[in-house]
Scaffold this motif. Structure first.
Motif, mmCIF file in Angstrom:
data_model
loop_
_atom_site.group_PDB
_atom_site.id
_atom_site.type_symbol
_atom_site.label_atom_id
_atom_site.label_comp_id
_atom_site.label_asym_id
_atom_site.label_seq_id
_atom_site.Cartn_x
_atom_site.Cartn_y
_atom_site.Cartn_z
ATOM 1 N N ASP A 55 0.833 -1.204 0.000
ATOM 2 C CA ASP A 55 0.000 0.000 0.000
ATOM 3 C C ASP A 55 0.865 1.251 0.000
ATOM 4 O O ASP A 55 1.943 1.258 0.595
ATOM 5 N N PHE A 56 0.345 2.296 -0.640
ATOM 6 C CA PHE A 56 0.978 3.608 -0.524
ATOM 7 C C PHE A 56 -0.070 4.536 0.064
ATOM 8 O O PHE A 56 -0.966 4.979 -0.631
ATOM 9 N N VAL A 57 0.062 4.772 1.368
ATOM 10 C CA VAL A 57 -0.959 5.544 2.081
ATOM 11 C C VAL A 57 -0.446 6.948 2.353
ATOM 12 O O VAL A 57 0.632 7.117 2.925
ATOM 13 N N ALA A 58 -1.220 7.949 1.936
ATOM 14 C CA ALA A 58 -0.869 9.320 2.289
ATOM 15 C C ALA A 58 -1.720 9.738 3.474
ATOM 16 O O ALA A 58 -2.912 9.458 3.512
ATOM 17 N N THR B 51 2.022 12.336 15.216
ATOM 18 C CA THR B 51 1.731 11.427 16.333
ATOM 19 C C THR B 51 1.413 10.026 15.803
ATOM 20 O O THR B 51 1.922 9.033 16.313
ATOM 21 N N LEU B 52 0.614 9.974 14.760
ATOM 22 C CA LEU B 52 0.263 8.675 14.165
ATOM 23 C C LEU B 52 1.524 7.954 13.673
ATOM 24 O O LEU B 52 1.701 6.761 13.888
ATOM 25 N N CYS B 53 2.410 8.705 13.013
ATOM 26 C CA CYS B 53 3.663 8.108 12.532
ATOM 27 C C CYS B 53 4.456 7.522 13.693
ATOM 28 O O CYS B 53 4.989 6.416 13.606
ATOM 29 N N LEU C 188 7.956 1.800 5.097
ATOM 30 C CA LEU C 188 8.596 3.099 5.277
ATOM 31 C C LEU C 188 7.605 4.113 5.783
ATOM 32 O O LEU C 188 6.522 4.267 5.216
ATOM 33 N N ILE C 189 7.977 4.808 6.837
ATOM 34 C CA ILE C 189 7.152 5.904 7.320
ATOM 35 C C ILE C 189 7.921 7.180 7.030
ATOM 36 O O ILE C 189 9.064 7.341 7.474
ATOM 37 N N ILE D 169 3.941 4.811 4.168
ATOM 38 C CA ILE D 169 3.032 5.757 4.818
ATOM 39 C C ILE D 169 3.702 7.119 4.711
ATOM 40 O O ILE D 169 4.795 7.321 5.237
ATOM 41 N N LEU D 170 3.054 8.033 4.015
ATOM 42 C CA LEU D 170 3.670 9.328 3.736
ATOM 43 C C LEU D 170 2.784 10.452 4.251
ATOM 44 O O LEU D 170 1.617 10.553 3.873
ATOM 45 N N VAL D 171 3.347 11.286 5.115
ATOM 46 C CA VAL D 171 2.647 12.508 5.506
ATOM 47 C C VAL D 171 3.143 13.609 4.587
ATOM 48 O O VAL D 171 4.353 13.779 4.424
ATOM 49 N N GLU D 172 2.227 14.324 3.966
ATOM 50 C CA GLU D 172 2.656 15.316 2.980
ATOM 51 C C GLU D 172 1.557 16.350 2.790
ATOM 52 O O GLU D 172 0.368 16.038 2.930
ATOM 53 N N HIS D 173 1.980 17.599 2.510
ATOM 54 C CA HIS D 173 0.996 18.660 2.284
ATOM 55 C C HIS D 173 0.771 18.931 0.807
ATOM 56 O O HIS D 173 -0.200 19.561 0.434
#
Lengths: 194, 290, 249
Positions: free
Chosen positions: B32-35, B46-48, B167-168, B199-203
């Protein structure tokens, strides 16, 4: 030993050593007649306890000793400062201005107790700094070696160690609480603020 | 197979007065590639940290719930197992250096040294990751002498060299210039091709829409949306949660609104947009002929 | 350490063993000539062969010259003892004091000189690896190496901060109190920001498997060679001969 202290302490120690060195460096830049080279040691003691303080003291002098080995034996003084700062911190003696006065006096005292014998016995009365002029002056005026070194030490160390301790007191007040509580003794400072 | 699973997790930071996340549950499948998107302070970082076990392992505070990595409770895993399974890269490129190595090559090798991998294996692994990430020319430089973008790529390399399956990546480009961002995303594209779980956090919504196959929107301590990328990023409720839709989706939505016509789908990527508008033009052309 | 000399090529622990024996010899020699006329010339020759003569001599001079002057002044001139060796106006040199000063400075010269030469010819990272091989924790090595990178960084930043303070009108020159007041705003931002970064740094280190409990390996390969064994053997032999000369002959 470091492992037990945890990662926060492990990563604080290099910073505190660098603070010791840079404190001494800024003093020379500003041409101040002080040392201010134990701020990091006191800070490590205050945040993590006697072991962290002692380690900062030890490694500081080992590292400065790479360029000037004469400083290595004086690690004893720096270690003692770290231990005293750490013990005072355990008792919560960095949390209020009043108690910090007590802490600063104890730190000053331990410096006298360790540095003076070290200077007299190991180095015959001088560690080579500019303050040896003061020692020489007292000797020339007829005082004994112990008295001369002790008087010199009181003159140069008193303001220095009091100031260093209070700088740490003010620095701790400015560290964010969320970071502070992660240090072994950090919660002491947060409870005080709450 | 499930790569990560979070069951009923709530968390409050030790100093914080209120919870950051409340009763969060989610699963991430292998590949999966989750944003993860959401306004500032919505709990993305926090989730990361929860997914990587830094909460409650390092950040204390009030933690409830369970996290599973490939079916195993993260509590039962050792530091080493987690480090090999899950790679972790975050925002600040200037902090993510060991601070003890004098060359990029040695810096990238550091994780493998810490894992106790033999020297004969370290050298080819570092060499190949540097080549793959196209940073071989930096190998002999001092990490301190590098730009933010270069450092962020080194940070990625230092983690990828350990070959984690998951990968986070927490806002890897928020402190980078456009060129640095582009290069980091080149690496992320590579990871996607290698079928890593990401898992990618991104704006940057345009980038998310190009890469992610799933989007989780956090707001008000909860998961608001958790769906396929094209479903979330075309939802007109998304901007109410402090996040913009991709420009292309906005164009599609505005077109529908102004013309009253329904598009076949709201485009989220440039490729979709090209095909949607191509069809549209063909339709109009044939309408015109009729 | 650009040019690999004989000393630079030796294993750090080998050099440390030699340093130890030489210092021990100086302590038990009981004769200042051992330090001044045997060890000191040897150190200078070694530094010369190593291509490190100038930096070595500079560091040694700055570390000990002022100290030695004061030791001689204090011991030989200011602390009175029975026999006056030499007198010129109010200036006197006492015999016992001069002897004390000579033997003390000779020991300091040997200890300081050998340790300094050790560090001049040893890569710190190599030294740390060799320490880890004898069982010192990798955490200790991390602390040491990290500090060595941090100090120049801090010095650079403190200069930048000081310039910024000046631009904002904080005086860094003038009377004592003014200069003292400039100290705090220079040092504290540096401390606070570094401490605030620690949490993220912990996460970085954990992501690099720092706390994993296995035997750490090293990309850099350093090992004891046969020449190291020879040097250690010679050092021990030399020390035994020295003991025989000192106590039996």
């Amino acid at each position: 030993m470091l492992k037990k202290l945890g990662m926060m302490t492990t990563l604080l120690i290099p910073i505190c050593i660098a603070v010791n060195v840079v404190g001494g460096y800024i003093v020379t830049l500003l041409k101040l007649p002080l040392y201010l080279d134990v701020i990091g040691t006191i800070l490590a003691g205050a945040l993590t306890g006697p072991i962290g303080g002692a380690l900062v003291g030890l490694v500081t002098n080992l590292i400065t000793g790479i360029g000037n080995p004469v400083l290595i034996p004086f690690a004893v003084v720096n270690i003692a400062v770290g231990i005293v700062a750490g013990l005072c911190a355990r008792k919560g003696w960095f949390t209020t201005f009043k108690m910090t006065v007590v802490t600063s006096i104890l730190i000053w005292a331990i410096v006298q107790v360790t540095a003076v014998p070290m200077t007299v016995i190991l180095f015959g009365g001088t560690a080579g700094g500019g303050s040896s002029v003061i020692t020489s002056f007292f000797l020339a005026s007829g005082k004994g070696i112990w008295e001369a070194v002790f008087s010199q030490s009181i003159i140069v160390e008193t303001v220095d160690k009091l100031l260093a301790t209070f700088i740490v007191y003010f620095v701790i007040k400015r560290i964010p609480e969320s970071t502070l509580i992660k240090f072994n003794l950090g919660s002491r400072y947060v409870e005080e603020a709450a | 197979m499930k790569a990560l699973e979070v069951r009923n997790v709530s968390y409050r930071y030790p100093i914080g007065k209120s919870t950051v996340l409340e009763d969060i549950s989610l699963t991430v499948d292998r590949g999966d590639f989750v944003a993860v998107i959401g306004r500032n302070g919505s709990g993305k970082t926090t989730l990361c940290n929860i997914l990587r076990g830094f909460i409650p392992g390092f950040h204390k505070g009030k933690f409830q719930g369970e996290v599973f990595v490939e079916g195993r409770n993260i509590d039962e895993m050792s530091m080493g197992e987690i480090a090999i399974k899950i790679g972790f890269v975050f925002q600040n490129p200037f902090i993510q250096v060991s601070g003890v190595k004098k060359t990029v090559f040695n810096e990238v090798a550091y994780g493998l040294e810490n894992l106790g991998i033999e020297r004969d294996e370290i050298i080819p692994r570092v060499t190949s990751i540097l080549e793959e990430l196209k940073i071989s020319e930096l190998a002999d430089k001092h990490p301190i002498d590098l730009s933010g973008g270069q450092r962020q790529r080194i940070a990625l390399a230092s983690v990828l060299v350990m070959d984690p399956d998951i990968l986070i990546i927490d806002e890897p480009t928020s402190q980078l210039d456009p060129q640095g961002t582009e290069k980091v995303f080149e690496i992320i594209r590579l990871l996607k091709e290698k079928n890593k779980t990401i898992i990618l956090v991104e704006h940057k919504m345009d980038l998310i829409s190009e890469y992610a196959n799933r989007v989780i929107l956090l707001d008000d301590k909860r998961i608001i949306f958790d769906d396929k990328t094209e479903n979330v990023l075309t939802n007109e409720a998304v901007p109410n949660h402090g996040v913009n839709l991709p420009q292309i989706a906005k164009v599609g939505l505005a077109y529908e609104k102004r013309t009253g016509k329904k598009l076949k789908r709201i485009p989220t990527t440039i490729d979709n947009a090209v095909s949607v508008f191509k069809e549209l033009l063909q339709e109009e052309a044939s309408d015109g002929r009729n | 350490m650009n040019r690999k000399g004989v000393l630079s090529g030796l294993y750090p622990m080998t050099k440390l063993t030699v340093v130890f024996f030489v210092c021990l010899s100086a302590f038990i020699a009981g004769d200042f000539r051992f330090g001044y006329f045997v060890v000191f010339p040897c150190l200078l020759i070694l530094a010369l062969l190593e291509g490190q003569f100038v930096p070595y001599a500079k560091k040694l001079v700055s570390a000990i010259v002022i100290m030695f002057l004061f030791i001689f002044l204090i011991k030989a001139c200011l602390v009175p003892s029975e026999t006056v060796l030499w007198r010129w106006g109010i200036l006197k040199i006492y015999e016992q004091g001069l002897a004390d000063a000579l033997s003390l400075t000779s020991i300091i010269l040997v200890a300081g000189g050998t340790i300094l030469l050790f560090f001049e010819t040893t890569d710190i990272e190599d030294f740390m690896i060799s320490l880890q091989k004898v069982g010192i924790s990798h955490i200790g090595s991390y602390v040491f190496l990290s500090t060595l990178q941090m100090i120049p960084d801090f010095i650079k930043k403190s200069k930048t901060i000081m310039q910024a303070q000046r631009a904002r009108g904080i005086e860094t020159e003038g009377n004592l109190l003014v200069r003292l007041k400039a100290f705090l705003p220079t040092l504290t931002p540096l401390i606070i920001s570094s401490i605030a970064d620690i949490e993220d740094k912990v996460i970085t280190m954990e992501a690099r498997a720092f706390s994993v409990e296995v035997k750490k390996t090293h990309l850099k390969e350093i090992n004891m060679a046969s020449r190291d064994k020879i040097v250690i053997g010679l050092a021990i032999l030399g020390f035994v001969l020295f003991l025989i000369w000192r106590f039996i002959l």
